[in-house]
Design a protein around this motif. Structure first.
Motif, PDB file in Angstrom:
ATOM      1  N   ASP A  38     -10.540   2.303 -12.310  1.00 27.45           N
ATOM      2  CA  ASP A  38      -9.372   1.544 -10.662  1.00 27.45           C
ATOM      3  C   ASP A  38      -8.075   0.931 -10.944  1.00 27.45           C
ATOM      4  OD1 ASP A  38     -11.773   2.618  -9.008  1.00 27.45           O
ATOM      5  OD2 ASP A  38     -12.467   0.268  -9.379  1.00 27.45           O
ATOM      6  N   ASP A  39      -7.791   1.370 -12.178  1.00 27.49           N
ATOM      7  CA  ASP A  39      -6.331   0.527 -12.877  1.00 27.49           C
ATOM      8  C   ASP A  39      -5.149   1.408 -13.448  1.00 27.49           C
ATOM      9  OD1 ASP A  39      -7.249  -2.185 -11.978  1.00 27.49           O
ATOM     10  OD2 ASP A  39      -8.159  -2.117 -14.427  1.00 27.49           O
ATOM     11  N   GLU A  40      -6.634   3.074 -13.867  1.00 27.86           N
ATOM     12  CA  GLU A  40      -5.240   4.323 -13.554  1.00 27.86           C
ATOM     13  C   GLU A  40      -4.083   4.664 -12.757  1.00 27.86           C
ATOM     14  OE1 GLU A  40      -7.799   7.683 -14.702  1.00 27.86           O
ATOM     15  OE2 GLU A  40      -9.562   5.705 -15.999  1.00 27.86           O
ATOM     16  N   PRO A  41      -2.821   5.280 -13.160  1.00 22.71           N
ATOM     17  CA  PRO A  41      -1.975   5.574 -12.416  1.00 22.71           C
ATOM     18  C   PRO A  41      -2.654   6.714 -11.270  1.00 22.71           C
ATOM     19  CG  PRO A  41      -1.309   6.238 -14.469  1.00 22.71           C
ATOM     20  CD  PRO A  41      -2.824   4.971 -14.917  1.00 22.71           C
ATOM     21  N   VAL A  42      -1.732   6.569  -9.894  1.00 18.49           N
ATOM     22  CA  VAL A  42      -2.180   7.703  -9.167  1.00 18.49           C
ATOM     23  C   VAL A  42      -1.097   8.427  -8.777  1.00 18.49           C
ATOM     24  CG1 VAL A  42      -4.356   6.646  -8.057  1.00 18.49           C
ATOM     25  CG2 VAL A  42      -2.557   5.864  -7.911  1.00 18.49           C
ATOM     26  N   PRO A  43      -1.072   9.633  -8.123  1.00 16.24           N
ATOM     27  CA  PRO A  43       0.575  10.336  -8.114  1.00 16.24           C
ATOM     28  C   PRO A  43       1.087   9.129  -6.736  1.00 16.24           C
ATOM     29  CG  PRO A  43      -1.309  11.308  -7.932  1.00 16.24           C
ATOM     30  CD  PRO A  43      -1.694  10.211  -7.892  1.00 16.24           C
ATOM     31  N   GLN A  44       1.775   9.661  -6.740  1.00 14.71           N
ATOM     32  CA  GLN A  44       3.036   9.102  -6.158  1.00 14.71           C
ATOM     33  C   GLN A  44       3.202   8.930  -4.519  1.00 14.71           C
ATOM     34  OE1 GLN A  44       6.741   9.801  -6.229  1.00 14.71           O
ATOM     35  NE2 GLN A  44       7.880   8.357  -6.000  1.00 14.71           N
ATOM     36  N   PHE A  45       2.414   9.474  -4.472  1.00 17.05           N
ATOM     37  CA  PHE A  45       2.671   9.464  -2.240  1.00 17.05           C
ATOM     38  C   PHE A  45       0.624   9.062  -2.156  1.00 17.05           C
ATOM     39  CE2 PHE A  45      -0.336  13.309  -4.190  1.00 17.05           C
ATOM     40  CZ  PHE A  45      -1.694  13.273  -4.022  1.00 17.05           C
ATOM     41  N   VAL A  46       0.011   8.738  -3.403  1.00 16.98           N
ATOM     42  CA  VAL A  46      -1.328   7.923  -2.247  1.00 16.98           C
ATOM     43  C   VAL A  46      -1.192   7.024  -2.000  1.00 16.98           C
ATOM     44  CG1 VAL A  46      -3.553   6.724  -3.764  1.00 16.98           C
ATOM     45  CG2 VAL A  46      -2.342   8.988  -4.185  1.00 16.98           C
ATOM     46  N   ASP A  47      -0.162   6.287  -2.132  1.00 15.44           N
ATOM     47  CA  ASP A  47       0.053   4.553  -1.654  1.00 15.44           C
ATOM     48  C   ASP A  47       0.151   4.838  -0.418  1.00 15.44           C
ATOM     49  OD1 ASP A  47      -0.830   3.276  -3.985  1.00 15.44           O
ATOM     50  OD2 ASP A  47       1.531   3.307  -5.184  1.00 15.44           O
ATOM     51  N   ALA A  48       1.562   6.206   0.082  1.00 10.14           N
ATOM     52  CA  ALA A  48       1.463   5.941   1.210  1.00 10.14           C
ATOM     53  C   ALA A  48       0.774   6.533   1.944  1.00 10.14           C
ATOM     54  CB  ALA A  48       3.001   6.953   0.963  1.00 10.14           C
ATOM     55  N   LEU A  49       0.289   7.132   1.241  1.00 12.66           N
ATOM     56  CA  LEU A  49      -1.224   8.098   2.002  1.00 12.66           C
ATOM     57  C   LEU A  49      -2.270   6.687   2.118  1.00 12.66           C
ATOM     58  CD1 LEU A  49      -2.629  10.460   2.776  1.00 12.66           C
ATOM     59  CD2 LEU A  49      -3.691  10.782   0.908  1.00 12.66           C
ATOM     60  N   THR A  50      -2.279   5.669   1.943  1.00  9.96           N
ATOM     61  CA  THR A  50      -3.752   5.163   1.966  1.00  9.96           C
ATOM     62  C   THR A  50      -3.175   4.477   3.421  1.00  9.96           C
ATOM     63  OG1 THR A  50      -3.112   3.754  -0.110  1.00  9.96           O
ATOM     64  CG2 THR A  50      -5.091   5.023  -0.570  1.00  9.96           C
ATOM     65  N   ALA A  51      -2.100   3.442   2.870  1.00  6.16           N
ATOM     66  CA  ALA A  51      -1.123   2.673   3.783  1.00  6.16           C
ATOM     67  C   ALA A  51      -1.489   3.069   5.043  1.00  6.16           C
ATOM     68  CB  ALA A  51       0.154   2.738   3.131  1.00  6.16           C
ATOM     69  N   LYS A  52      -1.079   4.542   5.046  1.00  2.54           N
ATOM     70  CA  LYS A  52      -0.956   5.364   6.929  1.00  2.54           C
ATOM     71  C   LYS A  52      -2.400   5.228   7.195  1.00  2.54           C
ATOM     72  CE  LYS A  52       0.859   7.825  10.445  1.00  2.54           C
ATOM     73  NZ  LYS A  52       2.070   8.164  10.891  1.00  2.54           N
ATOM     74  N   LEU A  53      -2.780   5.848   6.152  1.00  4.13           N
ATOM     75  CA  LEU A  53      -4.786   6.610   6.660  1.00  4.13           C
ATOM     76  C   LEU A  53      -5.994   6.063   7.035  1.00  4.13           C
ATOM     77  CD1 LEU A  53      -6.216   9.464   6.719  1.00  4.13           C
ATOM     78  CD2 LEU A  53      -6.860   9.439   4.409  1.00  4.13           C
ATOM     79  N   LEU A  54      -5.343   4.657   5.649  1.00  2.00           N
ATOM     80  CA  LEU A  54      -6.551   3.568   6.216  1.00  2.00           C
ATOM     81  C   LEU A  54      -6.713   2.668   6.711  1.00  2.00           C
ATOM     82  CD1 LEU A  54      -7.674   3.767   2.875  1.00  2.00           C
ATOM     83  CD2 LEU A  54      -8.464   4.694   3.989  1.00  2.00           C
ATOM     84  N   ALA A  55      -5.722   3.009   7.639  1.00  2.00           N
ATOM     85  CA  ALA A  55      -4.654   1.731   8.560  1.00  2.00           C
ATOM     86  C   ALA A  55      -4.780   2.641  10.156  1.00  2.00           C
ATOM     87  CB  ALA A  55      -3.594   1.131   8.624  1.00  2.00           C
ATOM     88  N   PRO A  56      -5.920   1.807  10.548  1.00  2.00           N
ATOM     89  CA  PRO A  56      -6.039   2.816  12.207  1.00  2.00           C
ATOM     90  C   PRO A  56      -5.320   2.404  13.334  1.00  2.00           C
ATOM     91  CG  PRO A  56      -8.408   1.820  11.690  1.00  2.00           C
ATOM     92  CD  PRO A  56      -7.707   1.199  10.534  1.00  2.00           C
ATOM     93  N   ALA A  57      -5.076   1.492  13.419  1.00  2.00           N
ATOM     94  CA  ALA A  57      -3.447   0.806  14.601  1.00  2.00           C
ATOM     95  C   ALA A  57      -2.429   2.536  13.583  1.00  2.00           C
ATOM     96  CB  ALA A  57      -2.774  -0.147  13.714  1.00  2.00           C
ATOM     97  N   LEU A  58      -2.143   2.467  12.588  1.00  2.00           N
ATOM     98  CA  LEU A  58      -1.385   3.445  12.194  1.00  2.00           C
ATOM     99  C   LEU A  58      -1.683   4.785  12.153  1.00  2.00           C
ATOM    100  CD1 LEU A  58       0.398   1.811   9.275  1.00  2.00           C
ATOM    101  CD2 LEU A  58       1.157   2.147  11.306  1.00  2.00           C
ATOM    102  N   SER A  59      -3.137   5.470  11.843  1.00  2.00           N
ATOM    103  CA  SER A  59      -3.508   6.375  11.759  1.00  2.00           C
ATOM    104  C   SER A  59      -4.500   7.156  13.385  1.00  2.00           C
ATOM    105  CB  SER A  59      -4.418   6.810  10.728  1.00  2.00           C
ATOM    106  OG  SER A  59      -5.732   5.991  10.721  1.00  2.00           O
ATOM    107  N   GLY A  60      -4.557   5.984  13.883  1.00  2.00           N
ATOM    108  CA  GLY A  60      -5.085   7.103  14.994  1.00  2.00           C
ATOM    109  C   GLY A  60      -6.800   6.511  14.786  1.00  2.00           C
ATOM    110  N   VAL A  61      -7.601   6.785  14.259  1.00  2.00           N
ATOM    111  CA  VAL A  61      -8.707   6.936  13.271  1.00  2.00           C
ATOM    112  C   VAL A  61      -8.918   5.894  12.165  1.00  2.00           C
ATOM    113  CG1 VAL A  61      -8.537   9.262  14.275  1.00  2.00           C
ATOM    114  CG2 VAL A  61      -8.557   8.603  11.896  1.00  2.00           C
ATOM    115  N   TYR A  62     -10.236   5.561  12.780  1.00  2.00           N
ATOM    116  CA  TYR A  62     -10.728   5.098  11.188  1.00  2.00           C
ATOM    117  C   TYR A  62     -11.847   5.790  10.165  1.00  2.00           C
ATOM    118  CZ  TYR A  62     -13.700   1.253   8.558  1.00  2.00           C
ATOM    119  OH  TYR A  62     -14.160   0.419   7.960  1.00  2.00           O
ATOM    120  N   LEU A  63     -11.197   5.964   8.912  1.00  2.00           N
ATOM    121  CA  LEU A  63     -12.360   6.344   8.134  1.00  2.00           C
ATOM    122  C   LEU A  63     -13.078   5.489   7.383  1.00  2.00           C
ATOM    123  CD1 LEU A  63      -9.649   9.393   7.367  1.00  2.00           C
ATOM    124  CD2 LEU A  63     -12.056   9.537   8.601  1.00  2.00           C
ATOM    125  N   SER A  64     -13.750   5.645   7.342  1.00  2.00           N
ATOM    126  CA  SER A  64     -15.147   4.852   6.508  1.00  2.00           C
ATOM    127  C   SER A  64     -15.585   5.105   5.359  1.00  2.00           C
ATOM    128  CB  SER A  64     -16.801   5.026   8.069  1.00  2.00           C
ATOM    129  OG  SER A  64     -17.788   5.997   7.110  1.00  2.00           O
TER     130      SER A  64
END
Length: 166
Positions: A38-64
């Motif tokens: 979990d502490d390994e580095p991830v590609p740069q886009f992942v942080d922005a992706l998770t911030a938007k994708l996992l927030a239903p208020a931003l993405s419009g959907v909830y992914l469980s």
């Protein structure tokens, strides 16, 4: 069984545990606590992706968690069930090709489109709520457009590429 018998049983059990298990093995572990991976580095886009994708208020959907697990299985990945953000980070941790990204985003889009269809059905069944469902559907479509932008901006790294000169 009375209260005294239960306390004796508890004391006997505690003694058994102390004698049978080394002290380090008895520590309770939080299943969502993570590990070294979990502490390994991830590609740069992942942080922005998770911030938007996992927030239903931003993405419009909830992914469980289950949705994310199904997405991973559909693209032949195996993910343990953890916190959603850790699961998404694990899914994209070793991304090295646009083809992989496209496959992952296509599968995520299928799940999002399924939610959009549900929103459409609900807005037809409950016309007074149509503006709310339309807003969620609009956010979901914007999220899917973000996937296209990430794919376009992604730079592939091959195993023989020299990272200094990329």
């Amino acid at each position: 069984m009375n209260k005294e018998d239960l306390s004796d049983l508890r004391a006997e059990f505690d003694k058994f545990v102390q004698e049978s298990c080394p002290s380090g093995e008895m520590q309770q572990r939080d299943p969502d606590a993570g590990d070294k991976e979990d502490d390994e580095p991830v590609p740069q886009f992942v942080d922005a992706l998770t911030a938007k994708l996992l927030a239903p208020a931003l993405s419009g959907v909830y992914l469980s968690r289950l949705d994310i697990k199904r997405i991973a299985e559909a693209i032949d990945e195996s993910l343990p069930i953890k916190e959603r953000i850790k699961m998404v980070r694990s899914l994209f941790r070793h991304t090295n090709s646009k083809e992989y990204l496209k496959g992952a985003f296509d599968e995520i889009s299928k799940h999002i489109n399924g939610r959009v269809l549900i929103y459409q059905e609900l807005s037809e069944a409950f016309p007074a709520s149509k503006p709310i469902f339309d807003e969620h559907a609009s956010k979901a479509k914007k999220t899917m457009k973000m996937f296209e932008q990430i794919i376009d901006d992604f730079e592939e790294i091959g195993p023989s590429d020299d990272p200094i000169f990329i």
